[in-house]
Enzyme design. Sequence first.
Site, short mmCIF file in Angstrom:
data_model
loop_
_atom_site.label_atom_id
_atom_site.label_comp_id
_atom_site.label_asym_id
_atom_site.label_seq_id
_atom_site.Cartn_x
_atom_site.Cartn_y
_atom_site.Cartn_z
N HIS A 64 3.19 -0.15 -14.82
CA HIS A 64 3.99 -1.20 -14.20
C HIS A 64 3.77 -2.56 -14.87
O HIS A 64 4.64 -3.43 -14.80
CB HIS A 64 3.68 -1.30 -12.70
CG HIS A 64 2.38 -1.96 -12.38
ND1 HIS A 64 1.19 -1.26 -12.29
CD2 HIS A 64 2.06 -3.25 -12.13
CE1 HIS A 64 0.22 -2.10 -12.00
NE2 HIS A 64 0.70 -3.31 -11.91
N LYS A 90 -7.57 -9.13 -7.21
CA LYS A 90 -8.43 -8.32 -6.35
C LYS A 90 -8.86 -9.11 -5.10
O LYS A 90 -8.92 -8.55 -4.00
CB LYS A 90 -9.65 -7.86 -7.14
CG LYS A 90 -10.47 -6.78 -6.44
CD LYS A 90 -11.56 -6.26 -7.34
CE LYS A 90 -11.12 -5.13 -8.26
NZ LYS A 90 -10.45 -5.53 -9.49
N ASP A 125 -5.27 -6.46 2.43
CA ASP A 125 -5.24 -5.06 2.85
C ASP A 125 -6.20 -4.82 4.01
O ASP A 125 -5.85 -4.14 4.99
CB ASP A 125 -5.61 -4.14 1.68
CG ASP A 125 -4.57 -4.14 0.57
OD1 ASP A 125 -3.51 -4.77 0.75
OD2 ASP A 125 -4.82 -3.52 -0.48
N HIS A 164 2.66 -11.34 -11.61
CA HIS A 164 1.92 -10.21 -12.18
C HIS A 164 2.39 -8.85 -11.68
O HIS A 164 2.17 -7.84 -12.34
CB HIS A 164 0.41 -10.38 -11.90
CG HIS A 164 0.02 -10.03 -10.50
ND1 HIS A 164 0.33 -10.83 -9.41
CD2 HIS A 164 -0.65 -8.96 -9.99
CE1 HIS A 164 -0.14 -10.27 -8.31
NE2 HIS A 164 -0.74 -9.12 -8.63
N LEU A 166 0.81 -1.22 0.00
CA LEU A 166 0.00 0.00 0.00
C LEU A 166 0.84 1.27 0.00
O LEU A 166 0.32 2.36 0.25
CB LEU A 166 -0.96 -0.01 1.20
CG LEU A 166 -2.07 -1.06 1.14
CD1 LEU A 166 -2.91 -1.04 2.41
CD2 LEU A 166 -2.95 -0.85 -0.08
N VAL A 180 0.25 6.32 7.48
CA VAL A 180 -1.01 6.63 8.15
C VAL A 180 -1.50 5.45 8.98
O VAL A 180 -1.93 5.62 10.12
CB VAL A 180 -2.09 7.03 7.12
CG1 VAL A 180 -3.40 7.37 7.82
CG2 VAL A 180 -1.62 8.22 6.29
#
Length: 479
Positions: free
Chosen positions: A128, A201, A208, A102, A46, A52
Amino acid sequence: METDKAIMMTDKVFNDPIHGTVPLHPLLVRMIDTPQFQRLRYMKQLGAVYFVYPGASHNRFEHSIGVAHLAGELVKALQTRQTNLDITDKDVLCVQIAGLCHDLGHGPFSHQFEEFIHKARSDSKWKHEEASLEMFDHMVESNDLEEIMKKHGLKLPIDVTFIKEMIKGRSPEDPLPVGRPDKLFLYDIVANKRNGIDVDKFDYLARDAHHLGIKTNFDHLRFIHFARVCKVDGIQQICTRDKEVNNLYDLFHLRYLLHQRACQHKVKNGIESMILEAFVKADQHIQIEGSGGKKFKLSTAIEDMEAYTKLNDHVYEQILHSPNPQLVEAKKILERIVSRQHSRFLGETKATEAMITEMKSVDGVESHFLPKALKRRKNELVEACHGAGLTTNNDDFDVHFVKMDYGMGDKDPIMKMGFYSKSDPETAVTLTEDQASMFKPTCFSEQLIRVYWKKIDETTQKIDKTGLSEVQKCVSQLL
């Protein structure tokens, strides 16, 4: 030379906090043990979100292993469930390799590096994914993997082409691929450009959310359980049960939520802009040795994969702790991040259709940082401050364009998904608006204009404390 016995060893088992016990094919393990893949250990998934959310310390290394695992789980489920698809063990291995590799092309701070390349090289086309293809070729060549791949049953060069096609992803309007033109559904597993529903995903949302401490509702195991290949408009696609529509809306809502709370966090975006500025100032003074001993700058390392292999998030510390006097300006910017003297967030507003059209027409590319398109916005801020008796200029402000959506702009990605019913699992249908969930959003995209105040150096900090509120008033009136 490795012995056949060593090459044909059994799967190695990894323990993963998201997926539990993860067995990996020995060829995948061999690829993991290369410098090109090990580099991902030093690339935070991330990026600047870590400044943060302290929990966001996970890297693209474990994410890539997770994607390889889920890619294997999905393709094996289809192989077992629908023997008529003629999915071979070689197909399975190629899909897993694509999942594993990937993200090989990501640069420092992930998508932030793309912004840096766009600015430093005035190259808005570099992505990328392109570097992932080049890095994959470099990994295979520099580690003599071709013979090992052949001994594991892969046919070269056709299977390498197939793997690279899956890494790149295939849009519905693209010409037929070379690798598996008769099995187009395999191209939707790792990088699905049809509707965005893919194992990449599945892993990054679960991973995450876990590290950010955000609760999730989407269940990727249910998707794998109900996945079937059916013909949609004459083309074989991966479909799911009609009752799973709410599960898929949970997937895209989670994506939006993570962007809202973390990936597009207002403090993170301000820090990201500072890192970008530091990289631009440091670009000419970073030397990375590539092939043949040739030296490359930060922005030119993408031209040589040997140099690019040496480039990761550690470049931040390299600049921060460098004694090189030429890096003083860049170093000061990063020191401000360390001491929490960030650019001050002044306010935000929803972008109007006119603003969005202006940005697209001026730059021709959507971006978090659009200096050309937002120049007029900065001028208006400066004029408003001057009208209030405040001395400012364009360099005192950062103006960001922030986009958050369900992955397909203002479109509903579920409308691009094929579904089947329990009574007829061989026939696929696409849902109509009336058949979709009553709880689905009415809007799938949100664009914001955010304004930041950069003048927080020590010499002006006291003035800024009194003047900042006046600047904020000007910003709020303008927004």
